[in-house]
Design a protein around this motif. Sequence first.
Motif, mmCIF file in Angstrom:
data_model
loop_
_atom_site.group_PDB
_atom_site.id
_atom_site.type_symbol
_atom_site.label_atom_id
_atom_site.label_comp_id
_atom_site.label_asym_id
_atom_site.label_seq_id
_atom_site.Cartn_x
_atom_site.Cartn_y
_atom_site.Cartn_z
ATOM 1 N N VAL A 1 -37.448 -15.016 -39.271
ATOM 2 C CA VAL A 1 -37.505 -15.185 -37.821
ATOM 3 C C VAL A 1 -38.424 -14.115 -37.265
ATOM 4 C CG1 VAL A 1 -36.177 -15.309 -35.704
ATOM 5 C CG2 VAL A 1 -35.076 -15.833 -37.867
ATOM 6 N N GLY B 1 -40.501 -13.887 -30.231
ATOM 7 C CA GLY B 1 -41.425 -14.727 -29.484
ATOM 8 C C GLY B 1 -42.550 -13.915 -28.884
ATOM 9 N N ASN B 2 -43.461 -14.589 -28.226
ATOM 10 C CA ASN B 2 -44.641 -13.944 -27.682
ATOM 11 C C ASN B 2 -44.376 -13.526 -26.244
ATOM 12 O OD1 ASN B 2 -47.127 -13.185 -26.795
ATOM 13 N ND2 ASN B 2 -48.206 -14.927 -27.705
ATOM 14 N N GLY C 1 -45.535 -15.484 -22.699
ATOM 15 C CA GLY C 1 -44.525 -16.417 -22.239
ATOM 16 C C GLY C 1 -43.324 -15.669 -21.709
ATOM 17 N N TRP C 2 -42.880 -16.030 -20.525
ATOM 18 C CA TRP C 2 -41.633 -15.494 -20.013
ATOM 19 C C TRP C 2 -40.522 -15.899 -20.953
ATOM 20 C CZ3 TRP C 2 -40.842 -12.067 -16.404
ATOM 21 C CH2 TRP C 2 -41.729 -11.936 -15.330
ATOM 22 N N ASN C 3 -39.776 -14.928 -21.443
ATOM 23 C CA ASN C 3 -38.580 -15.265 -22.207
ATOM 24 C C ASN C 3 -38.873 -16.237 -23.341
ATOM 25 O OD1 ASN C 3 -37.047 -13.738 -20.307
ATOM 26 N ND2 ASN C 3 -37.326 -15.442 -18.896
ATOM 27 N N ASP C 4 -39.937 -15.959 -24.079
ATOM 28 C CA ASP C 4 -40.302 -16.801 -25.209
ATOM 29 C C ASP C 4 -39.240 -16.647 -26.293
ATOM 30 O OD1 ASP C 4 -43.229 -17.204 -27.304
ATOM 31 O OD2 ASP C 4 -42.143 -18.665 -26.091
ATOM 32 N N PRO C 5 -38.709 -17.759 -26.805
ATOM 33 C CA PRO C 5 -37.665 -17.645 -27.821
ATOM 34 C C PRO C 5 -38.239 -17.145 -29.152
ATOM 35 C CG PRO C 5 -38.283 -19.930 -27.480
ATOM 36 C CD PRO C 5 -39.019 -19.140 -26.446
ATOM 37 N N PRO C 6 -37.386 -16.674 -30.047
ATOM 38 C CA PRO C 6 -37.869 -16.230 -31.354
ATOM 39 C C PRO C 6 -38.451 -17.404 -32.141
ATOM 40 C CG PRO C 6 -35.480 -16.122 -31.259
ATOM 41 C CD PRO C 6 -35.952 -16.495 -29.902
ATOM 42 N N GLN C 7 -39.333 -17.064 -33.071
ATOM 43 C CA GLN C 7 -39.982 -18.105 -33.862
ATOM 44 C C GLN C 7 -39.335 -18.179 -35.229
ATOM 45 O OE1 GLN C 7 -44.012 -18.423 -33.198
ATOM 46 N NE2 GLN C 7 -44.190 -20.216 -34.502
ATOM 47 N N PHE C 8 -38.835 -19.339 -35.570
ATOM 48 C CA PHE C 8 -38.182 -19.528 -36.866
ATOM 49 C C PHE C 8 -39.172 -20.126 -37.843
ATOM 50 C CE2 PHE C 8 -33.872 -18.663 -35.628
ATOM 51 C CZ PHE C 8 -33.897 -18.872 -34.255
#
Lengths: 741, 205
Positions: free
Chosen positions: B6, B9-10, B14-21
């Motif tokens: 994981v 996020g960026n 991005g506002w509140n970018d989710p984590p990248q799986f």
Amino acid sequence: MATYQEFIQQNEDRDGVRCSWNLWPSSRLEATRLVVPVSCLYTPLKERPDLPPVQYEPVLCSRANCKAVLNPLCQVDFRAKIWACNFCFQRNSFPPSYAGISEVNQPAELMPQFSTIEYIVQRGPPTPLIFLYVVDTCLEEEDLQALKESLQMSLSLLPPNALVGLITFGRMIQIHELSCEGIAKSYVFRGTKELTPKQIQEMLGLMKPATSGQQGKPLAPHDAAAASCIFLQPVQAVDMNLTDLLGELQRDPWPVPQGKRPLRSTGIALSIAIGLLEGTFPNTGARVMLFTGGPPTQGPGMVVGDELKTPIRSWHDIQKDNARHLKKATKYYEALANRAAVNGHSVDIYACALDQTGLLEMKCLSNLTGGHIVMGDSFNTSLFKQTFQRVFSKDYNGEFRMAFGGTLEVKTSRELKISGVIGPCVSLNTKGPCVSDNEMGVGGTCQWKICSLTPATTLAMYFEVVNQHNAPVPQGGRGAVQFVTQYQHSNTQRRIRVTTIARNWADAQSQIQHIESSFDQEASAVLMARLGVFRAESEEGPDVLRWLDRQLIRLFMFHLRRSPFLQVFNNSPDESSYYRHHFVRQDLTQSLIMIQPILYSYSFYGPPEPVLLDSSSILPDRILLMDTFFQLVIYHGETIAQWRKAGYQEMAEYENFKQLLQAPLDDAQEILQTRFPMPRYIDTEHGGSQARFLLSKVNPSQTHNNLYAWGQESGAPILTDDVSLQVFMDHLKKLAVSSAA
Amino acid sequence: MSDRFVKPGNQEHGWNDPPQFSYGSQKDSGGPKRNILNKRVHAPQFTGSGAEMPSPSVAMPTPPRGMNPPPMDSITPPSVCPKTPSDGKMETEPSFEDVQEPLYGALNACRHTVKKQICDDVERRLKLFEDMWKSGKLSHLVKHRMHRLSQDLKRKNWDAADEIHRGLMVDHVAEVSQWMVGVKRLIAEARSLNPEQNICTDPGS
């Protein structure tokens, strides 16, 4: 009652149906008194790992205006090999292949556990799926690079024999010839000139040349397919060249002066895409996938001009009738959407920008065809990248979760008629004995088209009881509804899913308590909410809220009233369109989360537990996890935040604190790993600016207005003038009492 | 496993970018979803008599503002779902020759039947892969996964190789996009030469 809950759950698991009432009032008059109509949520392609499809044609009733499918409710004479249709009572002979059936050797479709059954049928040669990329090149360099990479990645995710095409646009539109060899060529169109479908097809060489005195005719399908092959090619043949082509895409070359927006001809680009598919592959599963980084600013369908000093329309502008382009642009895209829907093609919109992109005007392209709308801040975010990946996700069988070319037909027993459907579909204008004159949602028909659907796609269906007051309860005591969904599976097989349900009739005058106990509050909340959203989209806002107040479903209605679906304050028109788009197609569980978010509390004092969505749940020594469907919020109470800042989690003797901090993150994982679209992820704390995401959702039982009425300090007061649940309920009670008097 | 991870996020873009799986962590494990966060607390019934305020949830005394440290006890609150095990230790880096051999083996097998232009295109991309490897432009993870892919190719496990290629495209697109499509084509062409060797060892099936 425990038994009704089980009944409701079993039916949902087996048939994908949730009814507002599970006992139906037998007279029209009584039904209208119920406030919540007889209605249901239906998920046509609900995932059923335990349901193997059968490989034969369904048996149909022979009456011309019936044609219901053989189902477990039909009476069967096994000796005479005759069955009676439960909808029209016609007696039908079984086909010769059923000669061997008997009580102990029944075909699957007669067995009660197969009230939902899927048939694989042959309907001509299998046709490939088509993916047509329509790409905005007026993006920042980094954004464009990220988008290019996502598109290249997607080529590896497409079904291997799919056809793929590429249109790029900015000020001009380019449609690219895809070949396995040689030089890449493209056809260029101006972004300002509206073209008829015929003109587009002519210019792309999809028409037979006109002989003297004769208009150019469209090519026969196989010729057209051959001609279109330069624009739509099998991905396995062109993937290397297309990867290079995508890699070499440049920003739109037209310079953008200071104080101006890029000239973006989205309207014409979509018109060319839809025209291309119309002329070459009508009635085949196809997705137009629009990737855009800003609003259309040129040509038909423009949403705002190119002067930055003129902002894009807000709700305020719309209410003051100050949105110049709104009506014209909406009409333009609606016409395109209807053309796509007629041909069974769907349109996805992937809109990534910090400002609005015109979703309000363009939303019908996806809403009418079942396409996706994905909204993000930039293509260079994990939210976009992962949501886009999930478009191509596969199920437990390794098959894609997308289906095409769906048509849904609904049949009812004669005491019921269909008022309409709310969901991502269009009407097929099919009249029949089941069609009611009183429309709710998309009505006036018993057949709808859903050009693109997933296992989550859920439709809301509204019925009318037509039995006269004092007429006896119908023979057999049960009303029935049959849903027949024909579609193209992602593996190109044609399939038919048939669901047949029945519910007992009850005399409202003598059995009102039974009817009340069969009420499904959750389903009803979502069904009423969809009606509310449908009306909000077609009528004025405040009237909808007043209508909603009269529907007395308490808690859910309180949250719905404040939700972004009906309360447009604080959201842009594009954001409202986006939230509504997802609300009218998701299944019941997800829809409920959207209306009333879920809140879990984590502490040292016990296992994680669900808590009231109320300001009293916000405590200094708790961590809260809130799921609104579109956002996951992890909120650290004041003390927790102080401990975190002091770094206790790094110290070995405070390992349990570290675990406390990690617990909500672990629980959020499953949602983050599977949800479509991917939610925003907000990690915040007491006093943090992002805490507003939590504070705006909870019931403000303690505001600055009533804080000192509380004895002890517990919970965090919310700075709002919004009414609390208590005040709202008091008001509703007064309303109910006064209207009954 | 090197294919389950994981990343954050960026947050810049991005506002509140989710984590990248990673691709491997996103696949459906099949079966009904656990749907662990699905309970609500029902609001107290508002009856006609006495409009009572909902009582606040368990009122714990708030710690004094002078910030005592957190309880140091053996109370370890479990999360609702069990944590996934952490990554295993890193293996030593594979050699390029090991990876290269099955790839060129497959390519040579294709030369008889597949058009020259396509074979040349694939070869061009394999050379690009080699350049990037040797000039240190490829990450550890990519090298390991390419090694596994080439082993699968050697053993004619087409589905498994294909799945690894997809995972690499999803997780490391910036590093691999220019040449991976050549590997993808190579797998497809090699597979069509050996249709009977479709034995799946893909754990997902």
